[in-house]
Design a protein around this motif. Structure first.
Motif, short mmCIF file in Angstrom:
data_model
loop_
_atom_site.label_atom_id
_atom_site.label_comp_id
_atom_site.label_asym_id
_atom_site.label_seq_id
_atom_site.Cartn_x
_atom_site.Cartn_y
_atom_site.Cartn_z
N VAL A 177 10.32 -5.44 -14.88
CA VAL A 177 9.02 -4.49 -14.39
C VAL A 177 9.61 -4.78 -12.13
O VAL A 177 10.01 -5.90 -11.51
CB VAL A 177 7.66 -5.41 -13.74
CG1 VAL A 177 6.68 -4.46 -12.97
CG2 VAL A 177 7.55 -5.14 -15.82
N THR A 178 9.59 -3.55 -11.56
CA THR A 178 9.82 -3.35 -10.54
C THR A 178 8.88 -3.36 -9.70
O THR A 178 8.35 -2.85 -9.48
CB THR A 178 11.56 -3.27 -10.28
OG1 THR A 178 12.05 -3.10 -10.96
CG2 THR A 178 12.18 -2.86 -8.70
N ASP A 179 8.83 -4.01 -7.93
CA ASP A 179 8.54 -3.78 -7.07
C ASP A 179 8.66 -4.16 -5.54
O ASP A 179 9.93 -4.26 -5.66
CB ASP A 179 6.98 -4.91 -7.26
CG ASP A 179 6.94 -6.56 -6.62
OD1 ASP A 179 7.82 -6.35 -5.40
OD2 ASP A 179 6.92 -7.81 -7.46
N THR A 180 8.12 -3.56 -5.11
CA THR A 180 8.79 -3.16 -3.71
C THR A 180 8.34 -4.11 -2.27
O THR A 180 8.36 -3.72 -1.60
CB THR A 180 8.39 -1.74 -3.05
OG1 THR A 180 6.63 -2.16 -2.97
CG2 THR A 180 8.83 -0.56 -3.78
N ARG A 181 7.16 -5.28 -2.80
CA ARG A 181 7.48 -6.30 -2.06
C ARG A 181 8.88 -7.11 -1.56
O ARG A 181 8.79 -7.95 -2.42
CB ARG A 181 6.13 -7.22 -2.03
CG ARG A 181 5.50 -7.77 -1.24
CD ARG A 181 4.17 -7.83 -0.92
NE ARG A 181 3.29 -8.18 -0.13
CZ ARG A 181 2.32 -8.71 0.16
NH1 ARG A 181 1.88 -8.25 -0.67
NH2 ARG A 181 2.14 -9.71 1.09
N PRO A 212 1.03 -1.22 -0.26
CA PRO A 212 -0.02 0.21 -0.35
C PRO A 212 0.77 1.06 0.17
O PRO A 212 1.97 1.31 0.91
CB PRO A 212 -0.55 -0.17 1.54
CG PRO A 212 -0.57 -1.87 1.35
CD PRO A 212 0.55 -2.20 0.98
N GLY A 213 0.24 2.23 -1.00
CA GLY A 213 1.44 3.60 -1.05
C GLY A 213 2.29 3.13 -1.95
O GLY A 213 2.78 4.54 -1.83
N ARG A 214 3.00 2.24 -1.89
CA ARG A 214 3.90 1.79 -3.11
C ARG A 214 3.98 2.02 -3.96
O ARG A 214 2.83 1.17 -4.72
CB ARG A 214 5.20 1.39 -2.55
CG ARG A 214 5.93 1.97 -1.44
CD ARG A 214 6.37 0.27 -0.69
NE ARG A 214 7.37 0.86 0.47
CZ ARG A 214 7.30 0.13 1.45
NH1 ARG A 214 8.30 -1.20 0.65
NH2 ARG A 214 8.31 0.91 2.41
N ASP A 215 4.26 2.46 -5.58
CA ASP A 215 4.14 2.05 -6.78
C ASP A 215 5.15 1.00 -7.65
O ASP A 215 5.84 0.61 -6.73
CB ASP A 215 4.50 3.48 -7.71
CG ASP A 215 3.34 4.37 -7.50
OD1 ASP A 215 2.85 4.48 -6.71
OD2 ASP A 215 4.20 5.36 -8.33
N PHE A 216 4.41 0.69 -8.68
CA PHE A 216 5.55 -0.08 -9.47
C PHE A 216 6.67 0.75 -10.65
O PHE A 216 5.96 1.33 -10.92
CB PHE A 216 4.68 -1.41 -9.40
CG PHE A 216 3.51 -1.41 -10.82
CD1 PHE A 216 4.88 -2.06 -12.11
CD2 PHE A 216 2.83 -1.47 -10.76
CE1 PHE A 216 3.55 -1.72 -13.09
CE2 PHE A 216 2.06 -1.14 -11.77
CZ PHE A 216 2.11 -1.09 -12.95
N ARG A 217 8.03 -0.02 -11.13
CA ARG A 217 8.49 0.69 -12.34
C ARG A 217 8.60 -0.50 -13.43
O ARG A 217 8.65 -1.80 -12.64
CB ARG A 217 9.75 0.97 -11.39
CG ARG A 217 10.28 1.74 -12.69
CD ARG A 217 12.02 2.04 -11.99
NE ARG A 217 12.62 0.62 -12.10
CZ ARG A 217 13.57 0.23 -12.26
NH1 ARG A 217 14.31 1.58 -13.13
NH2 ARG A 217 14.52 -0.65 -12.48
N VAL A 218 9.00 0.38 -14.44
CA VAL A 218 8.05 -0.73 -15.68
C VAL A 218 9.73 0.25 -16.36
O VAL A 218 9.69 1.09 -16.65
CB VAL A 218 7.47 -0.14 -16.61
CG1 VAL A 218 7.84 -1.51 -17.74
CG2 VAL A 218 6.39 -1.22 -15.90
N ARG A 219 10.49 -0.74 -17.21
CA ARG A 219 11.82 0.25 -17.54
C ARG A 219 11.68 -1.54 -19.01
O ARG A 219 12.12 -2.32 -19.27
CB ARG A 219 12.61 -0.35 -16.64
CG ARG A 219 14.32 -0.04 -17.34
CD ARG A 219 15.62 0.10 -16.74
NE ARG A 219 16.78 0.34 -17.14
CZ ARG A 219 17.64 -0.47 -18.16
NH1 ARG A 219 17.70 -1.16 -17.32
NH2 ARG A 219 18.68 0.32 -18.52
N LEU A 220 12.40 -0.18 -19.46
CA LEU A 220 12.14 -1.26 -20.86
C LEU A 220 13.35 -0.30 -21.47
O LEU A 220 13.61 0.61 -21.88
CB LEU A 220 10.78 -0.48 -22.21
CG LEU A 220 10.92 -1.17 -23.76
CD1 LEU A 220 10.59 -3.08 -24.13
CD2 LEU A 220 9.90 -0.17 -24.10
N THR A 221 14.62 -1.67 -22.70
CA THR A 221 14.71 -1.22 -22.83
C THR A 221 15.49 -1.76 -24.56
O THR A 221 14.75 -3.44 -24.74
CB THR A 221 16.11 -1.59 -22.78
OG1 THR A 221 16.12 -2.29 -22.32
CG2 THR A 221 16.69 -0.18 -20.92
#
Length: 161
Positions: free
Chosen positions: A94-98, A75-84
């Motif tokens: 795809v990075t999550d914080t769990r 809760p309260g945290r985003d996930f990040r996507v990086r495409l190269t």
């Protein structure tokens, strides 16, 4: 005389080293937006809509983003996507914080029961990607699930279909 964006885009050499990074809300809407924006970037970089590489990467992005929302949500945290995109490889991360929920069996995803409506996402990623894996985040909680599609394989698929 003006040229249309599509005409000028088609004359550019595709796959010449691009990067797209963005954070998304850890919601189903965020996962959908991640898939759509990755698809838009691929098209802008010369990997057109409806091409095998585009469809494959869009599907993989959707699966990894949905997993980040469903299983990596904090809760309260985003996930990040990086495409190269390079001349050799298209890579999605795809990075999550769990932290406490690690991917079990990343090399051999288990097959769910035939009547199950979920549980096939990583099987799809394993089948579609050239390589994939999971790495812990450095300096922060969480993990990054990544998948790569080698350009030679993507080109070969487009010649077959």
């Amino acid at each position: 005389m003006t040229t249309s964006p599509t005409a000028s885009r088609k004359s550019e050499p595709p796959h010449t080293g691009h990067e797209f990074v963005m954070r998304f809300t850890s919601t189903p809407r965020g996962a959908r937006l991640a898939r759509l924006l990755v698809g838009e970037r691929l098209d802008a970089w010369g990997i057109p809509y409806r091409s095998p590489a585009h469809d494959t990467l869009s599907l993989i992005t959707g699966e990894l983003s949905t997993n980040a929302v469903q299983h990596g949500h904090v809760p309260g945290r985003d996930f990040r996507v990086r495409l190269t995109v390079t001349t050799e490889v298209i890579r999605i991360e795809v990075t999550d914080t769990r932290t406490e929920r690690r991917l079990a069996g990343t090399r051999r995803p288990t097959t769910p029961p035939p009547d199950s409506e979920t549980g096939r996402g990583l099987l799809l990623v394993k089948h579609l990607a050239t390589r994939w894996g999971v790495t812990p985040r450095v300096g922060a909680p969480g993990k990054t699930v990544w998948a790569e599609l080698f350009m030679r394989r993507a080109v070969a698929r487009s010649r077959i279909t």
